[in-house]
Write a protein that holds these residues in place. Structure first.
Motif, PDB file in Angstrom:
ATOM      1  N   GLY A 101       0.856  -1.180   0.000  1.00 44.65           N
ATOM      2  CA  GLY A 101       0.000   0.000   0.000  1.00 44.65           C
ATOM      3  C   GLY A 101       0.891   1.228   0.000  1.00 44.65           C
ATOM      4  O   GLY A 101       1.794   1.345   0.831  1.00 44.65           O
ATOM      5  N   THR A 102       0.680   2.141  -0.937  1.00 45.89           N
ATOM      6  CA  THR A 102       1.518   3.330  -1.004  1.00 45.89           C
ATOM      7  C   THR A 102       1.290   4.203   0.230  1.00 45.89           C
ATOM      8  O   THR A 102       0.141   4.481   0.590  1.00 45.89           O
ATOM      9  CB  THR A 102       1.189   4.159  -2.259  1.00 45.89           C
ATOM     10  N   PRO A 103       2.353   4.644   0.909  1.00 49.06           N
ATOM     11  CA  PRO A 103       2.171   5.555   2.052  1.00 49.06           C
ATOM     12  C   PRO A 103       1.453   6.831   1.620  1.00 49.06           C
ATOM     13  O   PRO A 103       1.552   7.253   0.462  1.00 49.06           O
ATOM     14  CB  PRO A 103       3.611   5.851   2.490  1.00 49.06           C
ATOM     15  N   ASP A 104       0.729   7.447   2.554  1.00 52.73           N
ATOM     16  CA  ASP A 104       0.066   8.715   2.243  1.00 52.73           C
ATOM     17  C   ASP A 104       1.071   9.774   1.795  1.00 52.73           C
ATOM     18  O   ASP A 104       0.730  10.677   1.022  1.00 52.73           O
ATOM     19  CB  ASP A 104      -0.704   9.217   3.466  1.00 52.73           C
ATOM     20  N   ALA A 105       2.308   9.654   2.272  1.00 51.51           N
ATOM     21  CA  ALA A 105       3.359  10.599   1.894  1.00 51.51           C
ATOM     22  C   ALA A 105       3.942  10.292   0.519  1.00 51.51           C
ATOM     23  O   ALA A 105       4.826  11.006   0.044  1.00 51.51           O
ATOM     24  CB  ALA A 105       4.475  10.597   2.935  1.00 51.51           C
ATOM     25  N   GLY A 106       3.448   9.243  -0.150  1.00 53.28           N
ATOM     26  CA  GLY A 106       3.967   8.871  -1.459  1.00 53.28           C
ATOM     27  C   GLY A 106       5.247   8.070  -1.351  1.00 53.28           C
ATOM     28  O   GLY A 106       5.778   7.836  -0.250  1.00 53.28           O
ATOM     29  N   LEU A 107       5.763   7.643  -2.506  1.00 52.60           N
ATOM     30  CA  LEU A 107       6.951   6.795  -2.527  1.00 52.60           C
ATOM     31  C   LEU A 107       7.809   7.108  -3.744  1.00 52.60           C
ATOM     32  O   LEU A 107       7.316   7.147  -4.868  1.00 52.60           O
ATOM     33  CB  LEU A 107       6.541   5.319  -2.571  1.00 52.60           C
ATOM     34  N   GLU A 108       9.101   7.323  -3.499  1.00 46.97           N
ATOM     35  CA  GLU A 108      10.107   7.394  -4.556  1.00 46.97           C
ATOM     36  C   GLU A 108      11.025   6.181  -4.418  1.00 46.97           C
ATOM     37  O   GLU A 108      11.532   5.900  -3.333  1.00 46.97           O
ATOM     38  CB  GLU A 108      10.944   8.673  -4.443  1.00 46.97           C
ATOM     39  N   ASP A 109      11.224   5.480  -5.516  1.00 52.23           N
ATOM     40  CA  ASP A 109      12.064   4.279  -5.525  1.00 52.23           C
ATOM     41  C   ASP A 109      13.127   4.451  -6.614  1.00 52.23           C
ATOM     42  O   ASP A 109      12.818   4.462  -7.798  1.00 52.23           O
ATOM     43  CB  ASP A 109      11.196   3.052  -5.802  1.00 52.23           C
ATOM     44  N   ILE A 110      14.379   4.585  -6.175  1.00 51.95           N
ATOM     45  CA  ILE A 110      15.512   4.612  -7.102  1.00 51.95           C
ATOM     46  C   ILE A 110      16.233   3.274  -6.968  1.00 51.95           C
ATOM     47  O   ILE A 110      16.610   2.866  -5.858  1.00 51.95           O
ATOM     48  CB  ILE A 110      16.472   5.768  -6.778  1.00 51.95           C
ATOM     49  N   TYR A 111      16.425   2.579  -8.084  1.00 55.03           N
ATOM     50  CA  TYR A 111      16.982   1.229  -7.987  1.00 55.03           C
ATOM     51  C   TYR A 111      17.991   0.957  -9.109  1.00 55.03           C
ATOM     52  O   TYR A 111      17.968   1.578 -10.176  1.00 55.03           O
ATOM     53  CB  TYR A 111      15.865   0.182  -8.041  1.00 55.03           C
ATOM     54  N   VAL A 112      18.842  -0.002  -8.822  1.00 55.55           N
ATOM     55  CA  VAL A 112      19.804  -0.526  -9.794  1.00 55.55           C
ATOM     56  C   VAL A 112      19.674  -2.042  -9.768  1.00 55.55           C
ATOM     57  O   VAL A 112      19.603  -2.646  -8.683  1.00 55.55           O
ATOM     58  CB  VAL A 112      21.247  -0.121  -9.452  1.00 55.55           C
ATOM     59  N   SER A 113      19.623  -2.679 -10.936  1.00 51.79           N
ATOM     60  CA  SER A 113      19.564  -4.139 -10.994  1.00 51.79           C
ATOM     61  C   SER A 113      20.547  -4.664 -12.033  1.00 51.79           C
ATOM     62  O   SER A 113      20.811  -4.008 -13.039  1.00 51.79           O
ATOM     63  CB  SER A 113      18.149  -4.623 -11.318  1.00 51.79           C
ATOM     64  N   VAL A 114      21.056  -5.837 -11.764  1.00 56.71           N
ATOM     65  CA  VAL A 114      21.969  -6.529 -12.673  1.00 56.71           C
ATOM     66  C   VAL A 114      21.520  -7.984 -12.747  1.00 56.71           C
ATOM     67  O   VAL A 114      21.216  -8.606 -11.721  1.00 56.71           O
ATOM     68  CB  VAL A 114      23.433  -6.458 -12.190  1.00 56.71           C
ATOM     69  N   ALA A 115      21.456  -8.543 -13.965  1.00 57.12           N
ATOM     70  CA  ALA A 115      20.994  -9.916 -14.141  1.00 57.12           C
ATOM     71  C   ALA A 115      21.842 -10.626 -15.188  1.00 57.12           C
ATOM     72  O   ALA A 115      22.406  -9.998 -16.091  1.00 57.12           O
ATOM     73  CB  ALA A 115      19.525  -9.933 -14.552  1.00 57.12           C
ATOM     74  N   GLY A 116      21.902 -11.957 -15.054  1.00 59.30           N
ATOM     75  CA  GLY A 116      22.678 -12.746 -16.013  1.00 59.30           C
ATOM     76  C   GLY A 116      22.385 -14.223 -15.852  1.00 59.30           C
ATOM     77  O   GLY A 116      21.398 -14.615 -15.221  1.00 59.30           O
ATOM     78  N   LYS A 117      23.265 -15.039 -16.409  1.00 59.47           N
ATOM     79  CA  LYS A 117      23.112 -16.489 -16.347  1.00 59.47           C
ATOM     80  C   LYS A 117      24.326 -17.118 -15.681  1.00 59.47           C
ATOM     81  O   LYS A 117      25.452 -16.641 -15.834  1.00 59.47           O
ATOM     82  CB  LYS A 117      22.926 -17.074 -17.753  1.00 59.47           C
ATOM     83  N   PHE A 118      24.072 -18.236 -14.933  1.00 65.03           N
ATOM     84  CA  PHE A 118      25.163 -18.938 -14.258  1.00 65.03           C
ATOM     85  C   PHE A 118      24.746 -20.374 -13.980  1.00 65.03           C
ATOM     86  O   PHE A 118      23.642 -20.633 -13.494  1.00 65.03           O
ATOM     87  CB  PHE A 118      25.521 -18.242 -12.948  1.00 65.03           C
ATOM     88  N   ALA A 119      25.618 -21.309 -14.309  1.00 60.00           N
ATOM     89  CA  ALA A 119      25.428 -22.730 -13.992  1.00 60.00           C
ATOM     90  C   ALA A 119      24.073 -23.256 -14.475  1.00 60.00           C
ATOM     91  O   ALA A 119      23.392 -24.006 -13.774  1.00 60.00           O
ATOM     92  CB  ALA A 119      25.578 -22.962 -12.487  1.00 60.00           C
ATOM     93  N   GLY A 120      23.689 -22.863 -15.665  1.00 62.46           N
ATOM     94  CA  GLY A 120      22.447 -23.351 -16.236  1.00 62.46           C
ATOM     95  C   GLY A 120      21.207 -22.644 -15.750  1.00 62.46           C
ATOM     96  O   GLY A 120      20.094 -23.010 -16.135  1.00 62.46           O
ATOM     97  N   GLY A 121      21.377 -21.625 -14.907  1.00 65.84           N
ATOM     98  CA  GLY A 121      20.226 -20.899 -14.378  1.00 65.84           C
ATOM     99  C   GLY A 121      20.360 -19.406 -14.591  1.00 65.84           C
ATOM    100  O   GLY A 121      21.271 -18.927 -15.268  1.00 65.84           O
ATOM    101  N   LYS A 122      19.438 -18.642 -13.991  1.00 62.00           N
ATOM    102  CA  LYS A 122      19.428 -17.189 -14.116  1.00 62.00           C
ATOM    103  C   LYS A 122      19.536 -16.557 -12.730  1.00 62.00           C
ATOM    104  O   LYS A 122      18.961 -17.050 -11.760  1.00 62.00           O
ATOM    105  CB  LYS A 122      18.138 -16.720 -14.793  1.00 62.00           C
ATOM    106  N   TRP A 123      20.279 -15.450 -12.642  1.00 59.20           N
ATOM    107  CA  TRP A 123      20.420 -14.740 -11.373  1.00 59.20           C
ATOM    108  C   TRP A 123      20.092 -13.257 -11.554  1.00 59.20           C
ATOM    109  O   TRP A 123      20.138 -12.724 -12.663  1.00 59.20           O
ATOM    110  CB  TRP A 123      21.850 -14.890 -10.820  1.00 59.20           C
ATOM    111  N   LEU A 124      19.743 -12.631 -10.446  1.00 60.26           N
ATOM    112  CA  LEU A 124      19.436 -11.205 -10.457  1.00 60.26           C
ATOM    113  C   LEU A 124      19.771 -10.619  -9.096  1.00 60.26           C
ATOM    114  O   LEU A 124      19.511 -11.247  -8.056  1.00 60.26           O
ATOM    115  CB  LEU A 124      17.961 -10.959 -10.784  1.00 60.26           C
ATOM    116  N   ALA A 125      20.326  -9.426  -9.098  1.00 60.91           N
ATOM    117  CA  ALA A 125      20.601  -8.688  -7.864  1.00 60.91           C
ATOM    118  C   ALA A 125      20.126  -7.250  -8.051  1.00 60.91           C
ATOM    119  O   ALA A 125      20.322  -6.667  -9.125  1.00 60.91           O
ATOM    120  CB  ALA A 125      22.088  -8.714  -7.522  1.00 60.91           C
ATOM    121  N   ALA A 126      19.487  -6.699  -7.014  1.00 63.25           N
ATOM    122  CA  ALA A 126      18.954  -5.337  -7.112  1.00 63.25           C
ATOM    123  C   ALA A 126      19.103  -4.614  -5.783  1.00 63.25           C
ATOM    124  O   ALA A 126      19.068  -5.231  -4.714  1.00 63.25           O
ATOM    125  CB  ALA A 126      17.483  -5.363  -7.526  1.00 63.25           C
TER     126      ALA A 126
END
Length: 403
Positions: free
Chosen positions: A314-339
């Protein structure tokens, strides 16, 4: 640990609806048999462990749940087909609370996977080359789930009762016009909501990206004014230069709540794919009307946005700003992501605007054509005390089978 078995009561109305839809499905299936056309069964199983640890008086939560779905889809006859799908979720370890479903409220931290048995989908479909129309209970999503989604991450996913019409006059132009009269939410039958929602969404593909315009006119069926009208436009595209693929998205929306509060939404994201690694930098604003009301997206797959610890469902009454960085790739036959997310309020409260930060980690792997699994972690650090957030860690481990 207690293993609890609960019998869910099904209302007379639901039984009648189920009977009608089931009869229609069987009739359609019979017609298909006469035409020597077969339908198909499908389903999936998902076993998941989830833990939640919070810096508050609630007990830490642990859940081991098994979600099972089984459905039947008829083949098409003169453009008509039907789907009937059932869903159940079983609590194997039940040390968790789900307040909206009345499950152990106030004892444990929340894990929103209550035991349930219900009809997940039951609809009739008419389809041609350009037109698709569905009537009944169905999965319905739009544009990455930010405003309309199925919340498929939870064991009891969200579906809608209504009419969904999709028309494609050309390969590049799509029009969606839908009406929803019930939101079947993720909290079992107890959390479902009658509504009067009109969904309008059109998109056009250009050489520089897909342009989408939308109007979402939402209202819970109540005597109290709770209208939520959202109008917006977005552009999403990509451009490949040499060996690098550049990604870009821009979106703006304005929202009127209860004919009293006006808020804005802004989303900007840029990224690049280089040597199999995808990196993104994003900014999302769910604005506030002078600290009285925040921009809301009640039909969204909210877990997908603003961190996986679910601090801002639920968005706070004061609103929300979200600044993010994400990096994703493949490893050992699977997929990974970090944010990494940095949260702040749109309107400060007594000079405070720090809503905390969060780290997200994910690894998924397909084991066979039908079996997959994954692990996921979220660590949220609270900001200013005035917002009443607490440090939260969440961990998931799961395996799924589809057939």
């Amino acid at each position: 640990m207690n293993i609890i078995s609960k019998k869910r009561k099904i209302s007379t109305a639901k039984l009648l609806v189920s009977a009608v839809l089931s009869s229609t499905l069987l009739s359609t299936s019979a017609m298909a048999d006469e035409a020597n056309v077969n339908g198909k069964f499908y389903g999936d199983l998902r076993l998941r462990y989830e833990s939640v640890s919070q810096d508050n008086p609630l007990e830490d939560a642990d859940a081991l749940t098994m979600r099972a779905k089984l459905g039947f889809e008829t083949s098409s006859l003169n453009g008509f087909s039907a789907v009937l799908e059932g869903e159940t979720n079983i609590e194997l370890i039940d040390d968790f609370s789900v307040p909206p479903a009345g499950v152990r409220p106030g004892q444990f931290s929340v894990i929103a996977d209550p035991a349930t048995e219900e009809i997940d989908q039951a609809f009739i479909q008419y389809k041609t080359d350009k037109l698709t129309a569905k009537v009944g209970r169905q999965v319905f999503t739009l544009d990455g789930h930010r405003f309309v989604g199925h919340v498929g991450w939870r064991q009891d996913r969200q579906t809608f009762d209504g009419i969904v019409v999709n028309y494609k006059p050309s390969a590049d132009f799509t029009i969606n016009a839908s009406y929803i009269d019930k939101r079947n939410r993720i909290f079992a039958n107890e959390g479902d909501i009658d509504s009067k929602d009109t969904i309008l969404n059109s998109s056009y593909k250009t050489s520089f990206g897909k342009i989408t315009g939308y109007a979402y006119l939402l209202e819970v069926d109540s005597a109290v004014d709770n209208s939520l009208d959202t109008f917006g436009v977005s552009l999403k595209g990509s451009k490949k230069i040499n060996d690098t693929k550049f990604l870009y998205t821009a979106e703006y929306a304005t929202q009127d709540a209860n004919d009293a509060f006006d808020t804005d939404y802004i989303f900007l994201e840029g990224g690049a794919v280089i040597s199999g690694i995808t990196a993104k930098l994003g900014y999302e604003l769910l604005g506030s009307d002078d600290g009285q009301k925040g921009f809301a997206t009640p039909l969204a797959t909210l877990h997908k946005f603003n961190g996986w610890s679910d601090q801002f469902l639920g968005t706070p009454d004061a609103g929300l700003e979200d600044i993010y960085v994400s990096v994703a790739g493949k490893f050992a036959g699977g997929k990974w992501l970090a944010a990494i997310h940095k949260f702040s309020a749109d309107d400060s409260v007594g000079g405070a605007d720090d809503l905390g930060d969060e780290i997200n980690l994910l690894y998924t792997r397909k084991i066979t054509d039908n079996v997959s699994g994954g692990a996921k972690f979220a660590a949220y650090s609270a900001g200013d005390a005035v917002f009443r957030k607490v440090d939260t860690d969440k961990f998931w481990l799961w395996a799924s089978l589809k057939f």
